[in-house]
Scaffold this motif. Structure first.
Motif, mmCIF file in Angstrom:
data_model
loop_
_atom_site.group_PDB
_atom_site.id
_atom_site.type_symbol
_atom_site.label_atom_id
_atom_site.label_comp_id
_atom_site.label_asym_id
_atom_site.label_seq_id
_atom_site.Cartn_x
_atom_site.Cartn_y
_atom_site.Cartn_z
ATOM 1 N N ILE A 116 0.814 -1.219 0.000
ATOM 2 C CA ILE A 116 0.000 0.000 0.000
ATOM 3 C C ILE A 116 0.848 1.270 0.000
ATOM 4 C CG2 ILE A 116 -1.948 -1.113 1.140
ATOM 5 C CD1 ILE A 116 -0.941 0.415 3.734
ATOM 6 N N TYR A 117 2.159 1.100 0.134
ATOM 7 C CA TYR A 117 3.042 2.259 0.181
ATOM 8 C C TYR A 117 3.337 2.776 -1.235
ATOM 9 C CZ TYR A 117 3.801 0.824 5.010
ATOM 10 O OH TYR A 117 3.619 0.485 6.320
ATOM 11 N N ASP A 118 3.797 4.010 -1.317
ATOM 12 C CA ASP A 118 4.152 4.569 -2.622
ATOM 13 C C ASP A 118 5.646 4.393 -2.910
ATOM 14 O OD1 ASP A 118 5.132 6.435 -0.844
ATOM 15 O OD2 ASP A 118 4.070 8.146 -1.692
ATOM 16 N N PHE A 119 6.227 3.400 -2.281
ATOM 17 C CA PHE A 119 7.629 3.050 -2.509
ATOM 18 C C PHE A 119 7.776 1.525 -2.434
ATOM 19 C CE2 PHE A 119 6.946 4.425 1.891
ATOM 20 C CZ PHE A 119 7.326 3.297 2.615
ATOM 21 N N PRO A 120 8.821 0.990 -3.061
ATOM 22 C CA PRO A 120 9.017 -0.460 -3.049
ATOM 23 C C PRO A 120 9.525 -0.959 -1.694
ATOM 24 C CG PRO A 120 10.757 0.599 -4.294
ATOM 25 C CD PRO A 120 9.799 1.685 -3.894
ATOM 26 N N ILE A 121 9.221 -2.218 -1.405
ATOM 27 C CA ILE A 121 9.696 -2.873 -0.187
ATOM 28 C C ILE A 121 10.356 -4.187 -0.605
ATOM 29 C CG2 ILE A 121 9.007 -3.959 1.988
ATOM 30 C CD1 ILE A 121 6.845 -1.808 2.209
ATOM 31 N N GLN A 122 11.507 -4.442 0.000
ATOM 32 C CA GLN A 122 12.269 -5.647 -0.322
ATOM 33 C C GLN A 122 12.282 -6.588 0.879
ATOM 34 O OE1 GLN A 122 16.505 -5.071 -1.035
ATOM 35 N NE2 GLN A 122 16.548 -6.868 -2.350
ATOM 36 N N PHE A 123 12.157 -7.886 0.589
ATOM 37 C CA PHE A 123 12.245 -8.908 1.627
ATOM 38 C C PHE A 123 13.640 -9.513 1.635
ATOM 39 C CE2 PHE A 123 7.545 -9.547 0.795
ATOM 40 C CZ PHE A 123 7.149 -8.917 1.962
ATOM 41 N N LYS A 124 14.105 -9.831 2.813
ATOM 42 C CA LYS A 124 15.346 -10.581 3.009
ATOM 43 C C LYS A 124 14.988 -11.815 3.816
ATOM 44 C CE LYS A 124 18.504 -7.774 1.288
ATOM 45 N NZ LYS A 124 19.433 -8.146 0.261
ATOM 46 N N SER A 125 15.541 -12.950 3.412
ATOM 47 C CA SER A 125 15.218 -14.215 4.047
ATOM 48 C C SER A 125 16.483 -15.023 4.303
ATOM 49 C CB SER A 125 14.273 -15.003 3.128
ATOM 50 O OG SER A 125 14.140 -16.323 3.554
ATOM 51 N N GLU A 126 16.579 -15.603 5.491
ATOM 52 C CA GLU A 126 17.666 -16.512 5.832
ATOM 53 C C GLU A 126 17.064 -17.737 6.506
ATOM 54 O OE1 GLU A 126 21.064 -14.850 8.001
ATOM 55 O OE2 GLU A 126 20.234 -12.876 7.530
ATOM 56 N N ILE A 127 17.431 -18.912 6.035
ATOM 57 C CA ILE A 127 16.937 -20.160 6.601
ATOM 58 C C ILE A 127 18.135 -20.977 7.060
ATOM 59 C CG2 ILE A 127 15.537 -22.228 6.219
ATOM 60 C CD1 ILE A 127 13.919 -19.766 5.574
ATOM 61 N N SER A 128 18.097 -21.406 8.311
ATOM 62 C CA SER A 128 19.123 -22.317 8.812
ATOM 63 C C SER A 128 18.420 -23.580 9.308
ATOM 64 C CB SER A 128 19.920 -21.658 9.943
ATOM 65 O OG SER A 128 19.099 -21.471 11.080
ATOM 66 N N GLU A 129 19.162 -24.475 9.903
ATOM 67 C CA GLU A 129 18.583 -25.735 10.385
ATOM 68 C C GLU A 129 17.561 -25.510 11.499
ATOM 69 O OE1 GLU A 129 19.350 -28.675 8.778
ATOM 70 O OE2 GLU A 129 20.400 -27.271 7.474
ATOM 71 N N ASP A 130 17.675 -24.402 12.218
ATOM 72 C CA ASP A 130 16.773 -24.200 13.356
ATOM 73 C C ASP A 130 16.180 -22.788 13.444
ATOM 74 O OD1 ASP A 130 19.115 -22.894 13.990
ATOM 75 O OD2 ASP A 130 19.358 -23.811 15.952
#
Length: 177
Positions: A116-130
Motif C-alpha cells: 500500500i506504500y508509494d515506494f518499493p519494499i524488499q524482503f530478506k530471508s535466511e533459513i538455517s537448520e533451526d
C-alpha cells in the motif's frame, strides 16, 4: 524434519531479495510455483482436512505464516489468507503466535497481500537448520503495526482475534486435538 528444512530453503531462496513495488500484489503461489518433485520439493508433513499427512512441499506453511505475520506488521493490505483449521502445537512449539498461521494449498488456498506504500519494499530471508529470519527493507520509513492475538478458549478449540493497532482484523477458530 530434513525434508521440511529443504522445502523451507527453496521457498526462502525465492523470497530473498524479492521487491514488491507500490500497489503490487504478492501471491505466494505465483512466486513459488507448484510444490512437486519436478520443482525440487520433497515430501513433508501437511495438514489436509484436519488430518496430518505427507505431501510434496510439506512444512512450507511455516514460511507462509511468518510472511503473513510480517505483512501484518508492515501494514500490507491482506487480500487472501487462510488459517489452519487445527491447532497441533503446544505453546512452546509455536513458530508464530496462534492466529498468525497462513496455510497455503496449491491451486486452492493462497497468501496474497498488496504493497500500500508509494515506494518499493524488499524482503530478506535466511533459513538455517533451526531458524527462519524474514525482514522487510525500504529506503523510506515503513510504519510498524502493533499486532496482537487475543485467545479465547471455546468448546473443543480456541478462537483467536487478530488485532492490528487495536483494530479487529480477523477472527479464526482452531480445533484442538
Amino acid at each position: 524434519m530434513e525434508n521440511k528444512i529443504h522445502n523451507l530453503k527453496l521457498v526462502g531462496e525465492k523470497v530473498n531479495n524479492l521487491i514488491i513495488k507500490p500497489n503490487e500484489v504478492f501471491s505466494f503461489w505465483k512466486l513459488i510455483g507448484k510444490p512437486n518433485d519436478k520443482n525440487g520439493f520433497k515430501k513433508g508433513r501437511n495438514l489436509i482436512d484436519g488430518k496430518v499427512s505427507d505431501d510434496f512441499g510439506g512444512g512450507i506453511c511455516q514460511f507462509s505464516s511468518i510472511l503473513y505475520h510480517l505483512a501484518l506488521q508492515t501494514g500490507f493490505k491482506i487480500i487472501e489468507r487462510h488459517a489452519h483449521s487445527l491447532d497441533i502445537y503446544e505453546e512452546h512449539e509455536r513458530f508464530t503466535p496462534l492466529g498468525a498461521y497462513a496455510t497455503v494449498v496449491f491451486g486452492y488456498k493462497d497468501l496474497q497481500f498488496q504493497n500500500i506504500y508509494d515506494f518499493p519494499i524488499q524482503f530478506k530471508s535466511e533459513i538455517s537448520e533451526d531458524e527462519i529470519k524474514l525482514s522487510a527493507f525500504s529506503e523510506d520509513k515503513i510504519h510498524i503495526n502493533e499486532v496482537k492475538f487475543d485467545y479465547h478458549i471455546v468448546e473443543n478449540g480456541v478462537e483467536v482475534q487478530t488485532l492490528v493497532d487495536d483494530e479487529l482484523l480477523f477472527k479464526n477458530y482452531y480445533k484442538r486435538l
